[in-house]
Design an enzyme around this catalytic site. Structure first.
Site, PDB file in Angstrom:
ATOM      1  N   SER A 104     -51.588  39.895 -57.141  1.00  0.00           N
ATOM      2  CA  SER A 104     -50.489  40.412 -56.658  1.00  0.00           C
ATOM      3  C   SER A 104     -49.408  39.448 -56.593  1.00  0.00           C
ATOM      4  O   SER A 104     -49.762  38.117 -56.626  1.00  0.00           O
ATOM      5  CB  SER A 104     -50.769  40.978 -55.335  1.00  0.00           C
ATOM      6  OG  SER A 104     -51.652  42.074 -55.348  1.00  0.00           O
ATOM      7  N   GLN A 105     -48.247  40.008 -56.517  1.00  0.00           N
ATOM      8  CA  GLN A 105     -46.901  39.070 -56.078  1.00  0.00           C
ATOM      9  C   GLN A 105     -47.170  38.055 -55.009  1.00  0.00           C
ATOM     10  O   GLN A 105     -47.692  38.573 -54.036  1.00  0.00           O
ATOM     11  CB  GLN A 105     -45.953  39.921 -55.903  1.00  0.00           C
ATOM     12  CG  GLN A 105     -44.570  39.307 -55.567  1.00  0.00           C
ATOM     13  CD  GLN A 105     -43.364  40.334 -55.165  1.00  0.00           C
ATOM     14  OE1 GLN A 105     -43.903  41.487 -54.914  1.00  0.00           O
ATOM     15  NE2 GLN A 105     -42.136  39.826 -54.818  1.00  0.00           N
TER      16      GLN A 105
END
Length: 207
Positions: free
Chosen positions: A57-58
């Protein structure tokens, strides 16, 4: 190429204030959790592919979720969706050696590679299973974090949360979700933290 120092500065500017979260991001090398061909992009504030249709994920999204989870030393945490293992590694640093992280991954190949990557970290247990129904045998948990989009929050997860525990999960259709924070007490308190996009949750309670 964006480096770790610039990423942390960026996260602070975007409202990440939790020192334990920022310190964990500083300590855990994200480049160890991305494919070799993406190592030069490890500190960009973007989600990156890790294979099998899944992503790491970011960084902002991870930091925001962990900050919202209100992690404390000694917490027992369930993570649904290990992927490459970066988020589990961050949580393990924050909860400390007296804490425990149980992380589930439904894709066997990802679970095995995460186990290998995390094998030196004593307080993480990677389990290849359908985490959408939780891990009843290890419950209850102080905190639960779901790293994939749910059609709705599985009742099993709420039941496996301790009194006063916190659960965070993205909920909604596959193209965009609301990040929901639940605090379990005599009544379930629900808070919407904003809109995000996650890969779909797989398994019995997924899509």
């Amino acid at each position: 190429m964006i480096n770790k120092e610039n990423l942390i500065k960026h996260l602070k500017q975007d409202g990440i204030k939790d020192k334990a979260v920022l310190s964990a991001i500083e300590k855990v090398p994200r480049e160890n959790f991305v494919p070799d061909y993406l190592k030069n992009r490890a500190y960009e504030d973007v989600a990156l592919a890790v294979g099998f249709g899944q992503t790491i994920s970011q960084p902002y999204t991870v930091a925001f979720m962990l900050q919202s989870l209100e992690l404390k030393k000694g917490d027992k945490v369930l993570e649904i969706g290990t992927a490459s293992g970066w988020n589990a590694a961050l949580i393990s640093v924050i909860v400390g050696p007296k804490g425990k992280v149980f992380t589930t991954e439904i894709i066997p190949e990802l679970a095995e590679s995460a186990k290998s990557r995390l094998k030196k970290i004593k307080n993480i247990k990677v389990i290849a299973t359908d985490g959408s129904i939780g891990l009843k045998e290890y419950s209850p948990f102080d905190k639960i974090i779901v790293a994939a989009a749910c059609p709705e929050i599985p009742e099993e997860l709420i039941s496996q949360l301790k009194e006063n525990g916190i659960l965070i999960a993205p909920v909604g259709p596959q193209h965009e979700q609301e990040l929901i924070k639940i605090r379990k007490s005599k009544i379930i308190r629900k808070e919407i933290l904003g809109n995000f996009i996650f890969v779909p949750l797989r398994g019995k309670r997924g899509y």
